[in-house]
Design a protein around this motif. Structure first.
Motif, PDB file in Angstrom:
ATOM      1  N   GLU A 119       0.846  -1.198   0.000  1.00 23.52           N
ATOM      2  CA  GLU A 119       0.000   0.000   0.000  1.00 23.52           C
ATOM      3  C   GLU A 119       0.878   1.244   0.000  1.00 23.52           C
ATOM      4  OE1 GLU A 119      -3.853   2.007   2.257  1.00 23.52           O
ATOM      5  OE2 GLU A 119      -2.890   0.231   3.129  1.00 23.52           O
TER       6      GLU A 119
ATOM      7  N   THR B 175       0.100   8.582  -2.144  1.00 26.74           N
ATOM      8  CA  THR B 175       0.716   9.495  -3.103  1.00 26.74           C
ATOM      9  C   THR B 175       0.216  10.921  -2.929  1.00 26.74           C
ATOM     10  OG1 THR B 175      -0.993   9.057  -4.769  1.00 26.74           O
ATOM     11  CG2 THR B 175       0.918   7.593  -4.743  1.00 26.74           C
TER      12      THR B 175
ATOM     13  N   PRO C  68      -3.887   8.788  -8.916  1.00 24.63           N
ATOM     14  CA  PRO C  68      -2.489   8.557  -8.527  1.00 24.63           C
ATOM     15  C   PRO C  68      -1.691   7.870  -9.630  1.00 24.63           C
ATOM     16  CG  PRO C  68      -3.848   6.848  -7.589  1.00 24.63           C
ATOM     17  CD  PRO C  68      -4.782   7.755  -8.347  1.00 24.63           C
ATOM     18  N   GLN C  69      -2.164   7.956 -10.862  1.00 26.03           N
ATOM     19  CA  GLN C  69      -1.630   7.155 -11.964  1.00 26.03           C
ATOM     20  C   GLN C  69      -0.115   7.249 -12.105  1.00 26.03           C
ATOM     21  OE1 GLN C  69      -3.372   4.982 -13.879  1.00 26.03           O
ATOM     22  NE2 GLN C  69      -1.414   4.376 -14.734  1.00 26.03           N
TER      23      GLN C  69
ATOM     24  N   TYR D  95       2.215   8.224 -10.088  1.00 26.22           N
ATOM     25  CA  TYR D  95       2.986   7.760  -8.932  1.00 26.22           C
ATOM     26  C   TYR D  95       2.906   6.245  -8.769  1.00 26.22           C
ATOM     27  CZ  TYR D  95       3.254  12.693  -7.820  1.00 26.22           C
ATOM     28  OH  TYR D  95       3.496  14.037  -7.880  1.00 26.22           O
ATOM     29  N   LYS D  96       1.736   5.691  -8.999  1.00 25.80           N
ATOM     30  CA  LYS D  96       1.649   4.236  -8.818  1.00 25.80           C
ATOM     31  C   LYS D  96       2.445   3.513  -9.910  1.00 25.80           C
ATOM     32  CE  LYS D  96      -2.833   3.356 -11.114  1.00 25.80           C
ATOM     33  NZ  LYS D  96      -4.110   2.630 -11.027  1.00 25.80           N
ATOM     34  N   GLN D  97       2.510   4.084 -11.114  1.00 27.96           N
ATOM     35  CA  GLN D  97       3.373   3.487 -12.135  1.00 27.96           C
ATOM     36  C   GLN D  97       4.838   3.566 -11.725  1.00 27.96           C
ATOM     37  OE1 GLN D  97       1.235   5.469 -15.764  1.00 27.96           O
ATOM     38  NE2 GLN D  97       2.495   3.796 -16.548  1.00 27.96           N
TER      39      GLN D  97
ATOM     40  N   VAL E 146       1.651  -2.395  -6.304  1.00 27.44           N
ATOM     41  CA  VAL E 146       1.234  -1.371  -5.347  1.00 27.44           C
ATOM     42  C   VAL E 146      -0.263  -1.113  -5.471  1.00 27.44           C
ATOM     43  CG1 VAL E 146       3.476  -0.221  -5.303  1.00 27.44           C
ATOM     44  CG2 VAL E 146       1.754   0.512  -6.980  1.00 27.44           C
ATOM     45  N   TYR E 147      -0.826  -0.589  -4.380  1.00 32.32           N
ATOM     46  CA  TYR E 147      -2.221  -0.135  -4.431  1.00 32.32           C
ATOM     47  C   TYR E 147      -2.380   1.076  -3.524  1.00 32.32           C
ATOM     48  CZ  TYR E 147      -3.234  -2.367   0.123  1.00 32.32           C
ATOM     49  OH  TYR E 147      -3.244  -2.728   1.442  1.00 32.32           O
ATOM     50  N   GLU E 148      -3.460   1.803  -3.753  1.00 36.98           N
ATOM     51  CA  GLU E 148      -3.770   2.971  -2.921  1.00 36.98           C
ATOM     52  C   GLU E 148      -5.277   3.123  -2.805  1.00 36.98           C
ATOM     53  OE1 GLU E 148      -2.741   7.696  -2.299  1.00 36.98           O
ATOM     54  OE2 GLU E 148      -2.191   6.763  -4.198  1.00 36.98           O
TER      55      GLU E 148
ATOM     56  N   ASP F 111      -7.071   2.074  -6.322  1.00 37.00           N
ATOM     57  CA  ASP F 111      -6.128   1.926  -7.433  1.00 37.00           C
ATOM     58  C   ASP F 111      -5.159   0.785  -7.182  1.00 37.00           C
ATOM     59  OD1 ASP F 111      -5.826   4.317  -9.634  1.00 37.00           O
ATOM     60  OD2 ASP F 111      -6.884   4.987  -7.836  1.00 37.00           O
TER      61      ASP F 111
ATOM     62  N   GLU G 131      -1.621  -1.238  -9.309  1.00 33.19           N
ATOM     63  CA  GLU G 131      -0.703  -1.306 -10.447  1.00 33.19           C
ATOM     64  C   GLU G 131       0.272  -2.452 -10.195  1.00 33.19           C
ATOM     65  OE1 GLU G 131      -0.158   0.788 -14.196  1.00 33.19           O
ATOM     66  OE2 GLU G 131      -1.548   1.173 -12.539  1.00 33.19           O
TER      67      GLU G 131
END
Length: 418
Positions: free
Chosen positions: A147, A150, A180-181, A183-185, A194-196, A219, A221
């Motif tokens: 987790e 971001t 959060p696209q 940052y999660k990438q 990862v997830y948020e 989210d 990824e």
């Protein structure tokens, strides 16, 4: 607090003298006795008292003997009570909170949300929402995800669109994050998976029952995927975990929610097939098409969930990976649930030069995305992810006619308070 007993636990203490605490949900006065129903976070408890008792929404602490009574909530009640008033209301609620059905229109409920949400039926969707988030986290934790949290203030628009909330950031322009696209990438390069769970902001002037200006996005990824189908498989596990977490919740029974079954493999159709099935050939699916496709999925596959894959590249963000076998189409997907788009996801580009080419093709330079592109300049695996709108999920699950019925303090085109 250590010695306090919750309403739902009362029957376990038959014959004992215990203390409960909560709000006076309802009172009924008879000639020789009064009945007091106390509401706490777990439910309702009945108190039998001689003489007068405090009025509705008074906060009380009650100590008494637990006595079995099949007609009382939970099969037990408090007798021989000592009632201590902790706080008294200075005004009446906007409607009677003890009535089984909410006797108020949605605007009244939203205007008075801090007190209106005390009604068990209005609180129930939020309890289901909380359980869903816990299930989402549990499912992804079990799949080796980390987790993350971001920033919600960003230097550029995540989706390359104009529908963003601009803010003054110490004299510089900045925006509230649309997702959060980026940052999660980037964090796929750190944690792989990862997830948020967090807020996102969309300055889209939609005044509908399914849109909000701020909502909660779930989210995820993950790296080292073969294509978008690996992402869809993880999404299936996340949704199944969310449903498992809400199953058996008292709120489900209170609202009479019919929970869907998640197929071992959710049926999927390509966007072009969806167009043929509905007889409409626009570059995106309309709400009516989504409804008709969901009906088709139930009829043909017995599934309330349906993946639509291969959306046109023109309707997807610049970071979407194209379908290598169909020019103009993407390795992107949506998940429909009960006639509504619930999730958007797909495989992303992962090579640095592909990003430069994709931005150039849309008439954009790499400058505003310099921080984002850092990760790809240093090597990134094939990856993909998805975003699920929590309020849409909850509203669809409980059968709410308006997404605001499943939202804590909604923010939309007109509402900025409470």
């Amino acid at each position: 607090m250590i010695s306090r007993v919750l309403s739902a636990e009362l029957a376990e203490h038959a014959g004992q003298r215990v203390t409960i605490a909560g709000w006076v949900h309802r009172r009924r006065r008879l000639k020789s006795v009064s009945f007091l129903v106390v509401r706490d976070r777990s439910g309702l408890a009945q108190v039998v008292a001689p003489g007068a008792v405090p009025g509705e929404e008074t906060v009380v602490r009650v100590t008494g003997v637990v006595t079995a009574n099949p007609q009382a909530p939970g099969g037990a009640e408090l007798t021989e009570p000592e009632i201590e008033v902790l706080a008294e209301p200075t005004e009446a609620p906007p409607f009677d909170l003890y009535r089984p059905v909410v006797p108020a229109a949605l605007p009244t409920i939203l205007d008075h949300a801090p007190v209106a949400l005390r009604h068990p039926r209005l609180r129930a969707p939020l309890e289901i929402s909380a359980a869903s988030v816990a299930g989402f986290r549990r499912a992804l934790d079990g799949l080796g995800f980390t987790e993350i949290h971001t920033p919600k203030i960003v230097a550029s628009a995540t989706e390359s669109g104009a529908n963003v909330f601009g803010i003054d950031y110490f004299g510089r322009p900045a925006y509230l994050a649309q997702s959060p696209q980026f940052y999660k990438q980037a964090m796929v390069g750190v944690f792989e998976r990862v997830y948020e769970v967090g807020p996102v902001f969309r300055a889209e002037p939609h005044d509908t029952v399914r849109h909000l200006a701020q909502y909660t996005s779930l989210d995820a990824e993950l790296g080292f995927v073969r294509d978008h189908r690996d992402v869809m498989a993880v999404l299936r596990e996340a949704v199944a975990g969310m449903l498992e977490a809400v199953r058996g919740q008292p709120a489900i029974d209170l609202l009479g929610v019919a929970l869907p079954e998640v197929p071992a493999e959710i049926p999927a159709i390509h966007f072009t097939q969806a167009q043929r099935l509905t007889g409409e050939f626009e570059p995106d699916l309309s709400p009516e098409q989504e409804r008709r496709l969901s009906e088709w999925a139930v009829r043909e596959h017995g599934s309330e969930f349906l993946f639509v894959t291969g959306y046109p590249m023109a309707k997807r963000p610049f970071y979407t990976h194209p379908d290598p076998l169909r020019e103009g189409y993407s390795n992107g997907f949506d998940l429909l649930f009960r006639g509504l788009e619930l999730v958007t996801g797909g495989q992303r580009l992962h090579r640095y030069q592909d990003y430069l080419d994709a931005l150039a093709a849309r008439g954009e330079g790499a400058g505003p995305y310099e921080g984002y592109l850092q990760a790809f300049a240093h090597g990134m695996p094939p990856h993909g992810g998805f975003a699920l709108g929590l309020e849409r999920w909850t509203a669809r699950l409980v059968g709410a006619a308006n997404i605001r019925q499943a939202t804590l303090f909604p923010r939309d085109l007109h509402r900025l308070s409470p």
